[in-house]
Write a protein that holds these residues in place. Structure first.
Motif, mmCIF file in Angstrom:
data_model
loop_
_atom_site.group_PDB
_atom_site.id
_atom_site.type_symbol
_atom_site.label_atom_id
_atom_site.label_comp_id
_atom_site.label_asym_id
_atom_site.label_seq_id
_atom_site.Cartn_x
_atom_site.Cartn_y
_atom_site.Cartn_z
ATOM 1 N N ALA A 172 0.856 -1.209 0.000
ATOM 2 C CA ALA A 172 0.000 0.000 0.000
ATOM 3 C C ALA A 172 0.877 1.238 0.000
ATOM 4 O O ALA A 172 0.559 2.249 -0.628
ATOM 5 N N PHE A 173 1.990 1.180 0.733
ATOM 6 C CA PHE A 173 3.010 2.230 0.617
ATOM 7 C C PHE A 173 4.032 1.751 -0.394
ATOM 8 O O PHE A 173 4.594 0.667 -0.262
ATOM 9 N N ASN A 174 4.255 2.568 -1.411
ATOM 10 C CA ASN A 174 5.177 2.170 -2.470
ATOM 11 C C ASN A 174 6.057 3.375 -2.836
ATOM 12 O O ASN A 174 5.551 4.393 -3.294
ATOM 13 N N ASP A 199 10.209 8.033 -5.410
ATOM 14 C CA ASP A 199 9.466 9.198 -4.923
ATOM 15 C C ASP A 199 9.281 9.027 -3.420
ATOM 16 O O ASP A 199 8.483 8.214 -2.976
ATOM 17 N N GLY A 205 8.042 11.227 -1.529
ATOM 18 C CA GLY A 205 7.033 12.223 -1.124
ATOM 19 C C GLY A 205 6.092 11.738 -0.026
ATOM 20 O O GLY A 205 5.545 12.541 0.727
ATOM 21 N N GLY A 206 5.917 10.439 0.083
ATOM 22 C CA GLY A 206 5.007 9.904 1.102
ATOM 23 C C GLY A 206 5.648 9.724 2.456
ATOM 24 O O GLY A 206 4.965 9.360 3.426
ATOM 25 N N SER A 233 -2.619 12.225 6.205
ATOM 26 C CA SER A 233 -2.754 12.126 4.753
ATOM 27 C C SER A 233 -4.222 12.342 4.426
ATOM 28 O O SER A 233 -5.102 11.703 5.014
ATOM 29 N N HIS A 260 -3.919 13.021 -4.832
ATOM 30 C CA HIS A 260 -2.512 12.628 -5.043
ATOM 31 C C HIS A 260 -2.062 11.359 -4.338
ATOM 32 O O HIS A 260 -0.884 11.012 -4.396
ATOM 33 N N ILE A 309 -2.058 7.613 -4.438
ATOM 34 C CA ILE A 309 -2.369 6.642 -5.485
ATOM 35 C C ILE A 309 -2.400 5.224 -4.916
ATOM 36 O O ILE A 309 -1.522 4.841 -4.135
ATOM 37 N N PRO A 332 -1.385 1.775 -5.351
ATOM 38 C CA PRO A 332 -0.402 1.111 -6.205
ATOM 39 C C PRO A 332 -0.980 -0.097 -6.951
ATOM 40 O O PRO A 332 -0.401 -0.542 -7.935
ATOM 41 N N ASP A 359 4.620 9.051 8.830
ATOM 42 C CA ASP A 359 4.350 9.561 7.484
ATOM 43 C C ASP A 359 4.074 8.404 6.507
ATOM 44 O O ASP A 359 3.090 8.420 5.762
ATOM 45 N N THR A 398 0.083 7.467 4.598
ATOM 46 C CA THR A 398 -0.190 7.228 3.182
ATOM 47 C C THR A 398 -0.742 5.808 2.991
ATOM 48 O O THR A 398 -1.735 5.600 2.291
#
Ligand code: AMP
Ligand code: MG
Length: 365
Positions: free
Chosen positions: A135-137, A193, A195-196, A265, A281, A283, A285, A309, A313
């Protein structure tokens, strides 16, 4: 005078807000918006200055967001100055928006040698990716580009294109060597990325800097993602407002915290609208589309900012049921506040006593 303004700014912490479509707006306090603007002006003109001998605050714009860093006590000035420097360094290292950043260079070259920071972030990201079942990628960048989130040139990509791009987000195609500090992409075109997870890592780093300087009370708010050290200077816990995703006018509730990161988030933080549909934003995965999990806001509370963090996400993508299950298996490392699109509010048991709200809410046990 200054002191009063700064205290005001900090006493009302809130999560990031978003005002309009096609916009990313991060604010320190959505509720006190007008007040906030004058406070921010004041803070900006006094960048790096101490409000008094034992109190320092700085307001910077970095990582695409407004950041407030505040410390009390001996060495507060030095600690805040050092923290600001660190934020700027990390921004330059991790930003996918800067062609010369380390992450952009890795993406351009298809992998390579990693700094200590990206080694750590890679390691933590892969741990969270695995424990959340993907789920977090941390390699969603090609999909983010396709949606135009990276350059604010928003568009809905063709389904076929997304299918194609999903091959670049297969985490099995990434080889990470922690000892050698290298990463290799198995398919040309794969891109990192962080960013998450980067903001949580940054806030955790700031707490470390505070501790190094002997600061016992301080906080950072990165676009509303908050991490605090100790209590407020009056000895009471910090109070963090959790933004209501439906309106900037009110909070979902307020959480009292000591030595914790409180990271949210929400789809409302960055989104665009096309033909009446909102695309945000975060997504999924599994599909390449904005996650439609039924949750519209996920707040993670943890002593570990990086974890908070990453999980904010991931749990947003998972949805209520899986998020609950995940918490039940990992309850010692974090707590959560979950809000559904239907307006139901859930708080995990570990923070139930510290949470207050005008809304009805259920406690997950
Ligand atoms: P956050 O606000 O912490 O939820 O992070 C959202 C940001 O993380 C996005 O702007 C992307 O850069 C990146 N991102 C989007 N979807 C995912 C995902 N499923 N896993 C990890 N990072 C993601
Ligand atoms: Mg996150």
């Amino acid at each position: 005078m200054k002191k009063k303004i700064f205290v005001l700014l900090i006493s009302m912490l809130a999560c990031s807000g978003c005002s309009a479509a096609n916009h990313e707006t991060n604010t320190v306090s959505a509720v006190q918006d007008t007040e906030k603007q004058s406070e921010m002006k004041e803070a900006q003109t006094s960048e790096g200055e101490a409000a008094s001998d034992d109190e320092a605050v700085v307001e910077v714009f970095a990582m695409d967001t407004y950041i407030t860093i505040k410390a009390y006590g001996k060495n507060a000035n030095k600690a805040v100055a050092q923290a600001q420097e660190r934020v700027e360094e990390l921004d330059k290292q991790l930003s996918t928006g800067l062609a010369e950043s380390e992450v952009s260079q890795l993406n351009a070259k298809g992998g390579g040698a990693l700094s200590d920071e990206t080694t750590y972030l890679m390691k933590r990201s892969l741990e969270i990716c695995e424990s959340t079942n993907g789920a977090f990628n941390p390699i969603m960048y090609p999909i983010m580009e396709a949606w135009g989130f990276t350059k604010k040139t928003y568009q809905v990509p063709e389904k076929g294109l997304l299918q194609q791009l999903l091959t670049y987000t297969d985490i099995q195609q990434l080889t990470f060597d922690e000892r050698q500090k290298t990463v290799t992409f198995g398919i040309q075109g794969m891109k990192l990325d962080f960013g998450g997870i980067a903001k949580g890592y940054t806030s955790a780093q700031i707490m470390d800097i505070f501790k190094t300087y002997g600061v016992e009370s301080g906080m950072v708010s990165l676009g509303g993602n908050v991490q605090v050290l100790g209590n407020k200077v009056d000895g009471t816990p910090w109070r963090v407002g959790i933004q209501n995703p439906n309106t900037e006018e009110e909070y979902l509730g307020v959480l009292e915290v000591t030595d914790k990161a409180v990271i949210t988030s929400g789809g409302y933080e960055r989104y665009f609208e096309e033909n009446g549909t909102v695309y945000h934003h975060i997504i999924d995965p599994a599909t390449g589309y904005p996650a439609e999990s039924g949750l519209d806001s996920v707040t993670i509370v943890s002593t570990d900012g990086t974890l908070a963090d990453g999980l904010s996400t991931a749990l947003f993508v998972m949805g209520l049921e899986k998020a609950e299950e995940y918490w039940k298996s990992n309850r010692e490392s974090f707590d959560a506040i979950l809000h559904t699109k239907e307006g139901q509010l859930y708080v995990t048991e570990g923070i139930a006593d510290e949470f207050s709200s005008d809304f009805e809410y259920s406690i997950i046990k």
